[in-house]
Design a protein around this motif. Structure first.
Motif, short mmCIF file in Angstrom:
data_model
loop_
_atom_site.label_atom_id
_atom_site.label_comp_id
_atom_site.label_asym_id
_atom_site.label_seq_id
_atom_site.Cartn_x
_atom_site.Cartn_y
_atom_site.Cartn_z
N GLU A 35 0.83 -1.21 0.00
CA GLU A 35 0.00 0.00 0.00
C GLU A 35 0.87 1.26 0.00
N LYS A 36 1.95 1.21 0.77
CA LYS A 36 2.87 2.34 0.82
C LYS A 36 3.52 2.56 -0.54
N ALA A 37 3.94 1.48 -1.18
CA ALA A 37 4.55 1.59 -2.51
C ALA A 37 3.55 2.14 -3.51
N LEU A 38 2.30 1.73 -3.38
CA LEU A 38 1.25 2.22 -4.29
C LEU A 38 1.08 3.73 -4.16
N LYS A 39 1.15 4.23 -2.93
CA LYS A 39 1.06 5.68 -2.73
C LYS A 39 2.27 6.39 -3.33
N ASN A 40 3.47 5.77 -3.21
CA ASN A 40 4.67 6.37 -3.79
C ASN A 40 4.62 6.40 -5.32
N MET A 41 3.90 5.43 -5.90
CA MET A 41 3.77 5.40 -7.37
C MET A 41 2.89 6.53 -7.88
N LYS A 42 1.89 6.89 -7.11
CA LYS A 42 0.91 7.91 -7.51
C LYS A 42 0.31 7.59 -8.87
N PRO A 43 -0.38 6.43 -8.97
CA PRO A 43 -0.94 6.03 -10.27
C PRO A 43 -2.03 6.99 -10.73
N LYS A 44 -2.20 7.07 -12.04
CA LYS A 44 -3.18 7.97 -12.64
C LYS A 44 -4.46 7.19 -12.94
N ASN A 45 -5.52 7.53 -12.23
CA ASN A 45 -6.85 6.97 -12.50
C ASN A 45 -6.87 5.44 -12.47
N GLU A 46 -6.24 4.87 -11.45
CA GLU A 46 -6.27 3.42 -11.36
C GLU A 46 -7.69 2.96 -11.05
N GLY A 47 -8.11 1.86 -11.67
CA GLY A 47 -9.46 1.37 -11.49
C GLY A 47 -9.54 0.26 -10.46
N GLN A 48 -10.75 -0.18 -10.17
CA GLN A 48 -10.96 -1.23 -9.19
C GLN A 48 -10.35 -2.54 -9.66
N ALA A 49 -10.40 -2.80 -10.97
CA ALA A 49 -9.82 -4.04 -11.50
C ALA A 49 -8.32 -4.09 -11.26
N PHE A 50 -7.66 -2.94 -11.40
CA PHE A 50 -6.22 -2.89 -11.13
C PHE A 50 -5.93 -3.16 -9.66
N LEU A 51 -6.66 -2.49 -8.78
CA LEU A 51 -6.42 -2.66 -7.34
C LEU A 51 -6.65 -4.10 -6.90
N GLU A 52 -7.71 -4.73 -7.43
CA GLU A 52 -7.98 -6.12 -7.06
C GLU A 52 -6.85 -7.03 -7.53
N LYS A 53 -6.40 -6.81 -8.76
CA LYS A 53 -5.33 -7.64 -9.30
C LYS A 53 -4.01 -7.39 -8.58
N PHE A 54 -3.74 -6.13 -8.25
CA PHE A 54 -2.51 -5.75 -7.56
C PHE A 54 -2.41 -6.49 -6.23
N PHE A 55 -3.47 -6.41 -5.42
CA PHE A 55 -3.40 -7.03 -4.09
C PHE A 55 -3.60 -8.54 -4.15
#
Length: 609
Positions: free
Chosen positions: A100-120
């Motif tokens: 989650e911390k790394a995700l905040k450091n990335m600052k993704p542009k308009n990431e969707g729910q499908a991305f977040l589900e796949k990421f975790f």
């Protein structure tokens, strides 16, 4: 009831070694260390466990920790499983928090729910966690209990359970691991083919952090962006360490800062110290932005920097660097209290506590050997060590670390050791071009370490081995014992290299020996040294004497008064013979050592201009 509790986290090698950049390696090591620390804290705080390994001073948090820990704990029989599950749950949760911390450091542009589900989903399915308990009836059972718990852990690992990859893992694979779908891409560049665009995130980052065509899985992205402040040097910067370390107080230092200031701090990388990386084509392809009025002016700044370094007689920048790894020899048998290594009457728990503490102090001092400008430590915990080394300091670093281990570990624990037993370590070194794939360099460094420990390579541990990865693709390897407490064989290799660098001897004796000895081998793997050994030693003596450079020896004696020409020739001759007269008695191994010495001789950072 008293139990031993052994907890381990994996996968270690793939998690750390799957790296395209040095920051991936470092972050992988740091993340595993923090996960181990999380498990230790849960075991201590919630269950009152007494930590045995690794050693942790009160109030301190070690920089590096191994991927496992051993503790003694008092529990009711029905509490053991609850403790194991609690520690595992907290470790897995900590890994998700890191992601989650790394995700905040990335600052993704308009990431969707499908991305977040796949990421975790990728994050949650990655860790392999194993834990076992062993009941201790009394203090005398500690040795037997430890041996049994290690055996049980091995059984559990061999019966590892795994989850099937989801059916939708059918997109473009991660550029680094090649295992899971790539989810994170740089918004500066066009997306490559076969990307599942409905479940990806685009981030706007420097090409130094995520390059053109590079796509990262969740685990690799978590490592890459584990910290928002990237300070770990690249391999190109490791190759330039000698210049950076030697230049303070010279005109070169100012020129270096001026050139470095031509780039935004986030875009700076040591690769820009090489001419091939400041061409119009390279800068345009990688969208590198600089502050100079033109690319031509940028190249002139680099030229001026290198001219100043030449005038200041500083080491030039080599395009090669070294990755050094080592670990303790026969540590499994040592920890188990094998009577061949540990005295039968020694209290194993007391020995474990003492060994853990000595390894901790060694690791702290080993880190300082490298991190003072000679390279950069990746991991230093337990009996394992890995770090990048500038070639200019390679022999110094190896000698210091080997001597430090003998002083800080072996000599402090002799009261526990069986007669004539020595706690030693074996090292692997991979010398590689800064553009070689980092994952391959890591793999060959570990292969070198294994080769040093093998009977065919280093003669069964207490040895070191080199793998040389040339830019052409050729790989040479050689192994040899350290040469006792005085490290005579390491010093012999250094002497051969140094006296060629100082132009006291030409490298012609190497090519002639190569020609003669390879012909001598013929169809047999090894010639009969009882017939040819004495002849070969005489030939070494003859060829070394013929390869002397009188003018170079004269200048060397002027620079280092007290030396004599005859002594230098004898030193070179005896050093070459030591490499030949190793325990392996292998002709190819001997010739590869000479070729590796010659390669180091020809590296520009070995010379003062």
């Amino acid at each position: 009831m008293t139990y031993l509790f052994l907890f381990t986290i994996g996968p270690v090698q793939s998690f750390i070694a799957q790296a395209r950049k040095t920051m991936d390696l470092k972050a992988g090591s740091d993340m595993l260390s923090k996960l181990t620390l999380t498990g230790i804290q849960t075991a201590r705080d919630h269950f009152g466990a007494e930590l045995i390994f690794p050693y942790m001073p009160k109030g301190e948090e070690p920089d590096s920790m191994p991927n496992k820990f051993l503790a003694e704990v008092n529990l009711e029989p029905d509490q053991a499983q609850s403790m194991g599950k609690k520690v595992e749950t907290d470790v897995r949760k900590a890994f998700s928090v890191m992601a989650e911390k790394a995700l905040k450091n990335m600052k993704p542009k308009n990431e969707g729910q499908a991305f977040l589900e796949k990421f975790f989903e990728q994050i949650e399915s990655h860790l392999e966690v194993y834990w076992v308990f062993e009941k201790l009836e009394n203090e005398q059972d500690y040795r037997k209990g430890y041996q049994q718990i290690e055996q049980n852990l091995g059984i559990v690992k061999n019966m590892r359970a795994f989850t099937q990859l989801p059916m939708d893992e059918d997109g473009r694979k991660c550029s680094v691991s090649g295992e899971r779908d790539a989810l994170v891409f740089n918004d500066r560049f066009r997306l490559p083919a076969f990307v599942k665009t409905t479940r990806i995130a685009k981030i706007r980052k420097s090409p130094v952090l995520i390059g053109s065509g590079e796509g990262l899985s969740a685990v690799v992205a978590a490592k890459r962006f584990f910290t928002s402040n990237v300070t770990f040097p690249s391999v190109a910067e490791i190759a330039a360490k000698a210049l950076e370390r030697e230049m303070p107080g010279t005109n070169t230092s100012a020129a270096y800062q001026i050139y470095k200031g031509c780039f935004d701090p986030d875009d700076w990388d040591g690769q820009f110290l090489f001419e091939e990386n400041v061409t119009d084509r390279f800068l345009e392809k990688n969208e590198i932005v600089h502050k100079c009025s033109s690319n031509k002016v940028l190249r002139e700044q680099l030229k001026q920097l290198k001219q100043n370094a030449k005038e200041d007689k500083l080491p030039s920048i080599s395009s090669y660097y070294a990755l050094l790894t080592f670990d303790g020899d026969r540590m499994g048998a040592t920890w188990a209290g094998d009577e061949e290594y540990i005295r039968e009457d020694a209290d194993l728990k007391t020995f474990h506590n003492a060994l853990s503490e000595r390894l901790y102090h060694f690791a702290q001092k080993a880190r300082k050997v490298l991190d003072n400008g000679k390279g950069q430590t990746i991991y230093a915990g337990g009996d394992d060590f890995s770090g990048f080394v500038n070639l200019h300091y390679l022999f110094d670093v190896m000698s210091e670390l080997r001597s430090l281990y003998h002083k800080e570990v072996h000599k402090q624990l002799t009261e526990y050791l069986a007669e004539d037993k020595v706690l030693s370590f074996s090292a692997g070194v991979c010398i590689a071009h800064y553009k070689n794939p980092l994952g391959e360099v890591v793999r060959f460094a570990h292969k070198a370490q294994d080769f040093a420990k093998s009977e065919d390579g280093g003669g069964g541990r207490d040895a070191f081995a080199f793998y040389l990865m040339k830019r052409s693709g050729e790989i040479q390897r050689a192994a040899i014992k350290w040469g006792g407490e005085n490290l005579e064989n390491l010093k012999a290799l250094e002497t051969v290299t140094t006296l060629m660098q100082e132009e006291c001897f030409s490298n012609t004796f190497i090519s002639v020996l190569n020609y003669e000895l390879m012909g001598l081998i013929g169809r047999e793997k090894e010639p009969q040294f009882d017939r040819f050994g004495a002849i070969i030693r005489k030939e070494i003596n003859r060829l070394v004497s013929r390869s002397k450079i009188d003018e170079g020896i004269k200048k060397y004696i002027e620079r280092y008064p007290g030396q004599k020409k005859e002594e230098l020739i004898e030193e070179m001759r005896s050093s070459v013979e030591k490499l030949f007269n190793s325990e392996q008695w292998k002709t190819e191994n001997f010739l590869h050592w000479l070729e590796i010495a010659d390669f180091l001789n020809r590296q520009p950072d070995q010379h003062a201009n």
